[in-house]
Design a protein around this motif. Structure first.
Motif, PDB file in Angstrom:
ATOM      1  N   SER A  39      -3.081  -8.951   0.788  1.00  0.00           N
ATOM      2  CA  SER A  39      -2.321  -9.595  -0.294  1.00  0.00           C
ATOM      3  C   SER A  39      -2.079  -8.694  -1.498  1.00  0.00           C
ATOM      4  O   SER A  39      -1.341  -9.073  -2.404  1.00  0.00           O
ATOM      5  CB  SER A  39      -3.052 -10.866  -0.756  1.00  0.00           C
ATOM      6  OG  SER A  39      -4.351 -10.557  -1.230  1.00  0.00           O
ATOM      7  N   ASP A  40      -2.705  -7.511  -1.546  1.00  0.00           N
ATOM      8  CA  ASP A  40      -2.466  -6.630  -2.694  1.00  0.00           C
ATOM      9  C   ASP A  40      -2.595  -5.181  -2.262  1.00  0.00           C
ATOM     10  O   ASP A  40      -3.035  -4.867  -1.156  1.00  0.00           O
ATOM     11  CB  ASP A  40      -3.418  -6.944  -3.850  1.00  0.00           C
ATOM     12  CG  ASP A  40      -4.884  -6.827  -3.469  1.00  0.00           C
ATOM     13  OD1 ASP A  40      -5.277  -5.760  -2.935  1.00  0.00           O
ATOM     14  OD2 ASP A  40      -5.648  -7.784  -3.704  1.00  0.00           O
ATOM     15  N   MET A  41      -2.200  -4.269  -3.151  1.00  0.00           N
ATOM     16  CA  MET A  41      -2.144  -2.849  -2.815  1.00  0.00           C
ATOM     17  C   MET A  41      -3.527  -2.285  -2.504  1.00  0.00           C
ATOM     18  O   MET A  41      -3.685  -1.475  -1.580  1.00  0.00           O
ATOM     19  CB  MET A  41      -1.506  -2.065  -3.967  1.00  0.00           C
ATOM     20  CG  MET A  41      -1.309  -0.590  -3.673  1.00  0.00           C
ATOM     21  SD  MET A  41      -0.175  -0.304  -2.290  1.00  0.00           S
ATOM     22  CE  MET A  41      -0.761   1.286  -1.702  1.00  0.00           C
TER      23      MET A  41
ATOM     24  N   LEU B 129      -4.458  -3.245   0.994  1.00  0.00           N
ATOM     25  CA  LEU B 129      -3.629  -2.523   1.952  1.00  0.00           C
ATOM     26  C   LEU B 129      -4.104  -1.084   2.088  1.00  0.00           C
ATOM     27  O   LEU B 129      -4.266  -0.567   3.204  1.00  0.00           O
ATOM     28  CB  LEU B 129      -2.168  -2.568   1.506  1.00  0.00           C
ATOM     29  CG  LEU B 129      -1.178  -1.775   2.353  1.00  0.00           C
ATOM     30  CD1 LEU B 129      -1.154  -2.277   3.788  1.00  0.00           C
ATOM     31  CD2 LEU B 129       0.223  -1.845   1.738  1.00  0.00           C
TER      32      LEU B 129
ATOM     33  N   LEU C  11       0.838  -8.418   5.924  1.00  0.00           N
ATOM     34  CA  LEU C  11       1.011  -8.453   4.479  1.00  0.00           C
ATOM     35  C   LEU C  11       1.637  -9.771   4.039  1.00  0.00           C
ATOM     36  O   LEU C  11       2.578 -10.262   4.673  1.00  0.00           O
ATOM     37  CB  LEU C  11       1.914  -7.303   4.015  1.00  0.00           C
ATOM     38  CG  LEU C  11       1.286  -5.906   3.896  1.00  0.00           C
ATOM     39  CD1 LEU C  11       0.786  -5.407   5.248  1.00  0.00           C
ATOM     40  CD2 LEU C  11       2.298  -4.923   3.306  1.00  0.00           C
TER      41      LEU C  11
ATOM     42  N   ASN D 213       4.804  -9.791  -1.416  1.00  0.00           N
ATOM     43  CA  ASN D 213       4.345  -9.238  -2.685  1.00  0.00           C
ATOM     44  C   ASN D 213       4.996  -7.872  -2.862  1.00  0.00           C
ATOM     45  O   ASN D 213       5.539  -7.290  -1.928  1.00  0.00           O
ATOM     46  CB  ASN D 213       2.814  -9.090  -2.700  1.00  0.00           C
ATOM     47  CG  ASN D 213       2.236  -9.022  -4.098  1.00  0.00           C
ATOM     48  OD1 ASN D 213       2.978  -8.971  -5.091  1.00  0.00           O
ATOM     49  ND2 ASN D 213       0.918  -9.014  -4.202  1.00  0.00           N
ATOM     50  N   THR D 214       4.942  -7.365  -4.077  1.00  0.00           N
ATOM     51  CA  THR D 214       5.307  -5.977  -4.335  1.00  0.00           C
ATOM     52  C   THR D 214       4.028  -5.154  -4.402  1.00  0.00           C
ATOM     53  O   THR D 214       3.140  -5.443  -5.213  1.00  0.00           O
ATOM     54  CB  THR D 214       6.105  -5.848  -5.646  1.00  0.00           C
ATOM     55  OG1 THR D 214       7.329  -6.567  -5.520  1.00  0.00           O
ATOM     56  CG2 THR D 214       6.405  -4.389  -5.942  1.00  0.00           C
ATOM     57  N   TYR D 215       3.922  -4.150  -3.544  1.00  0.00           N
ATOM     58  CA  TYR D 215       2.727  -3.327  -3.413  1.00  0.00           C
ATOM     59  C   TYR D 215       2.995  -1.998  -4.119  1.00  0.00           C
ATOM     60  O   TYR D 215       3.895  -1.244  -3.722  1.00  0.00           O
ATOM     61  CB  TYR D 215       2.392  -3.121  -1.945  1.00  0.00           C
ATOM     62  CG  TYR D 215       2.011  -4.410  -1.246  1.00  0.00           C
ATOM     63  CD1 TYR D 215       0.680  -4.730  -1.023  1.00  0.00           C
ATOM     64  CD2 TYR D 215       2.981  -5.319  -0.829  1.00  0.00           C
ATOM     65  CE1 TYR D 215       0.319  -5.913  -0.393  1.00  0.00           C
ATOM     66  CE2 TYR D 215       2.636  -6.511  -0.205  1.00  0.00           C
ATOM     67  CZ  TYR D 215       1.303  -6.801   0.002  1.00  0.00           C
ATOM     68  OH  TYR D 215       0.951  -7.985   0.619  1.00  0.00           O
TER      69      TYR D 215
ATOM     70  N   CYS E 133      -4.263   4.498  -4.155  1.00  0.00           N
ATOM     71  CA  CYS E 133      -3.269   5.230  -3.373  1.00  0.00           C
ATOM     72  C   CYS E 133      -3.858   6.556  -2.916  1.00  0.00           C
ATOM     73  O   CYS E 133      -4.876   7.028  -3.440  1.00  0.00           O
ATOM     74  CB  CYS E 133      -1.997   5.453  -4.192  1.00  0.00           C
ATOM     75  SG  CYS E 133      -0.967   3.958  -4.273  1.00  0.00           S
TER      76      CYS E 133
ATOM     77  N   CYS F 120       5.079  -7.514   7.663  1.00  0.00           N
ATOM     78  CA  CYS F 120       5.167  -8.578   6.662  1.00  0.00           C
ATOM     79  C   CYS F 120       5.051  -9.933   7.351  1.00  0.00           C
ATOM     80  O   CYS F 120       5.535 -10.117   8.477  1.00  0.00           O
ATOM     81  CB  CYS F 120       6.496  -8.482   5.914  1.00  0.00           C
ATOM     82  SG  CYS F 120       6.599  -9.552   4.457  1.00  0.00           S
TER      83      CYS F 120
ATOM     84  N   CYS G 294       7.991  -8.053   1.488  1.00  0.00           N
ATOM     85  CA  CYS G 294       6.815  -7.179   1.392  1.00  0.00           C
ATOM     86  C   CYS G 294       7.324  -5.795   1.015  1.00  0.00           C
ATOM     87  O   CYS G 294       7.845  -5.063   1.872  1.00  0.00           O
ATOM     88  CB  CYS G 294       6.059  -7.143   2.713  1.00  0.00           C
ATOM     89  SG  CYS G 294       5.340  -8.730   3.189  1.00  0.00           S
TER      90      CYS G 294
ATOM     91  N   LEU H  49       6.926  -2.050  -0.538  1.00  0.00           N
ATOM     92  CA  LEU H  49       6.110  -0.896  -0.918  1.00  0.00           C
ATOM     93  C   LEU H  49       6.914  -0.110  -1.955  1.00  0.00           C
ATOM     94  O   LEU H  49       7.886   0.561  -1.610  1.00  0.00           O
ATOM     95  CB  LEU H  49       5.790  -0.026   0.297  1.00  0.00           C
ATOM     96  CG  LEU H  49       4.567  -0.424   1.133  1.00  0.00           C
ATOM     97  CD1 LEU H  49       4.782  -1.785   1.786  1.00  0.00           C
ATOM     98  CD2 LEU H  49       4.296   0.610   2.217  1.00  0.00           C
TER      99      LEU H  49
END
Length: 610
Positions: free
Chosen positions: A140-142, A145, A172, A175-177, A186, A204, A211, A213
């Motif tokens: 659900s979040d960066m 991931l 995923l 959301n915006t990751y 990262c 996604c 979804c 990135l």
């Protein structure tokens, strides 16, 4: 010595006294007197019962002597001839593949099938796979991931803390990751996610396109170094604002190398940039990329070559079909790709028609009955029987210029409205980017469409390339009546000869917008000969609340095309933007594909050579 000689089991006596013989024994016997029963041998003839030493014995080993043969079955088989595959049995040993009846099946899976064709189904959540051994990880979040998939280890490179096993899935949520301010979630200052020999699926949820990135114009979205013995599949992901810079200025969206096998299904590369390969850079012999319904838009390369894809070795295959389970659908063909193969690249090539393809997940309707059944879901009127799910795409068949959708017996909401929708979101669009091919005709007897809310989606409902013609309502919205907090985008639509007939409160002959929270955005939509008997918005009325904005721009993917401004709109209430009729004429593009007719499929592609 007296001429008498022992000879049994079918032997033929021969010779003379003192030199007698017994030969030509029955099958399965031997010896000087044919007295010895031979060891049994196997055959594939089901009639062989062992009486002559030949025994029907498959999937087993023959035992015994002629006349008393037996077939000793291999594990997983039964029956007199071991011809029957046994029911499969559960095993917790990963090396058991069902060849002998035992099959690796864990995590609540139900065993089924017969030896050689075992199955393991109905896994406990979140497990999946042929043995219920793989896990579908919810993301659900960066940070989650990154920790689950970014497994590359190297100097100055951060590595995820809970990497998924090969062949697992990372699913995923919408959301915006994006990397945190200091990039702790990262891989390094140049790259968001960096995988090495990772296999499985990153996708996604529900094939959504939400979804994203987001490289924030400072990092590439993803770097893939090899995929080991299998493949890495990426599905329904949007690579946006990726940047290939720093020590490896290639592939703003993705950089794939080192004999990687990557499958890109339903992905989008949007507004990514690099020196070469703004969207995608493919490197090294043995690297293979397969793309199904993958879309490239707004990417750039500072070298001016390979804005979408740059190939420096390897094979890139672009397919014009949708991936499973959507393979019965035909994707929309978009812009020709900007591609480049370097002169010093190793062996490899591009294959397929080098275009963007998108819009696979859709319902295809060919007449008013199928359109009504797919979208008219209001409980207040007659209701369709096969309603689309939220977020789906409904494509209208373009039967030819002037093709019309009209009410008949039982295929409209009621005697006042053709289509009545409540809480529905997604896209309803003509299969061509030309509204003149898909006309919904009220025949001056009904309002065409009522939209009561668009559910929980922030993206709302998009109507694209539709003509609303001869819609007639007594009060509100002869073309479209939009209310109850609906969010609606009207892209490339036409409103023609729509009217309201009440001289007191006939508001918004083409479009009526009302109630708090309702939002309507218009891009490249034109209005022709609409009229309100009350003079309250022959084209658009905003009644008491809600917002309406008329944009002077064409919608994506044609936002770079200048909209042609037409006549001022006849409006009532507050209408934002530039209140004019607009038309978006998509310029023709020469192609080498004989199938391109320049007939409104996305960008005016037209077969033009020599």
């Amino acid at each position: 010595e007296d001429g008498h000689y022992y000879c049994t089991n079918g032997g033929v006596i021969g010779g003379t006294t003192g030199a007698c013989t017994c030969t030509n024994c029955n099958s399965g016997y031997s010896g000087n007197h044919c007295q010895t029963a031979d060891a049994c041998v196997s055959t594939s003839d089901s009639d062989d019962d062992g009486s002559d030493g030949k025994l029907y014995c498959v999937n087993g080993t023959p035992a015994g002597l002629t006349g008393a043969c037996q077939c000793q079955c291999n594990a997983g088989y039964e029956g007199l001839g071991c011809q029957i595959a046994s029911d499969c049995t559960v095993s917790d040993d990963p090396s058991d593949h069902g060849v002998q009846g035992a099959f690796y099946c864990i995590n609540g899976g139900g065993i089924g099938g017969k030896t050689g064709s075992c199955t393991c189904t109905n896994c406990n959540a979140p497990f999946f796979g042929s043995s219920c051994a793989n896990v579908a990880h919810s993301i659900s979040d960066m940070t989650a991931l990154f920790n689950r998939v970014s497994n590359h280890v190297g100097e100055g490179v951060s590595t995820g803390s809970s990497i998924m096993l090969n062949d697992d899935e990372a699913v995923l949520s919408e959301n915006t990751y994006a990397c945190s301010e200091f990039g702790h979630n990262c891989a390094d200052p140049d790259t968001m996610l960096w995988t090495e020999n990772l296999t499985g699926v990153i996708k996604c949820v529900d094939d959504s396109s939400e979804c994203i990135l987001d490289g924030a114009s400072s990092r590439r979205a993803m770097k893939v170094k090899g995929t080991g013995y299998s493949q890495l599949a990426l599905r329904s992901l949007t690579f946006a604002n990726g940047y290939g810079g720093g020590s490896s200025p290639w592939g703003g969206g993705m950089f794939i190398y080192n004999i990687g096998l990557v499958v890109l299904n339903l992905c989008t590369f949007q507004s990514c940039t690099a020196r070469e390969g703004g969207g995608l850079f493919v490197y090294e012999h043995g690297t293979i990329v397969h793309m199904h319904a993958t879309y490239f838009t707004g990417n750039s390369a500072t070298s001016l070559v390979g804005r979408d894809i740059y190939r420096h070795g390897g094979i890139v295959s672009v397919y014009s079909n949708c991936p499973t389970p959507l393979d019965s659908n035909i994707p929309t063909k978009g812009n020709a790709l900007s591609t480049y193969s370097s002169s010093d690249s190793e062996s490899g090539h591009f294959t397929g028609e080098l275009y963007s393809y998108h819009e696979c997940d859709y319902h295809y309707v060919t007449n008013m009955e199928t359109l009504f059944n797919k979208v008219s879901n209001s409980e207040k009127t007659n209701k369709g029987n096969a309603i689309m799910s939220g977020g789906d795409l409904v494509k209208l068949y373009a039967g030819g210029w002037g093709s019309k959708y009209e009410c008949g017996m039982g295929n409209c909401a009621n005697e006042y409205t053709m289509i009545d929708m409540t809480g529905l979101w997604g896209t309803i669009a003509c299969e061509k980017y030309d509204a003149s091919y898909c006309i919904i005709d009220g025949r001056s007897t009904r309002g065409i469409m009522s939209i009561r809310g668009t559910g929980v989606s922030s993206s709302g409902l998009t109507l694209r390339s539709l003509t609303f013609e001869n819609g007639e309502a007594f009060y509100d919205g002869g073309g479209v009546d939009i209310k109850e907090g609906a969010i609606v985008n009207l892209n490339l639509c036409t409103f023609s000869n729509c009217k309201t007939t009440s001289a007191i409160r006939g508001e918004g002959a083409a479009i009526c917008v009302s109630t708090t929270g309702t939002q309507v955005n218009l891009y490249g939509s034109k209005f022709v000969n609409n009229s309100s008997a009350s003079d309250k918005g022959g084209d658009i009325a905003r009644v008491d609340s809600g917002t309406v904005v008329v944009s002077g721009n064409c919608p994506a993917p044609f936002s770079s095309v200048g909209a042609i401004q037409g006549d001022p709109l006849d409006t009532y209430g507050t209408v934002g933007g530039t209140a004019f009729s607009y038309d978006c004429l998509i310029p023709c593009v020469a192609t080498s594909s004989i199938d391109d007719k320049g007939d409104g499929t996305p960008n005016g592609n037209f077969y033009c050579i020599n």
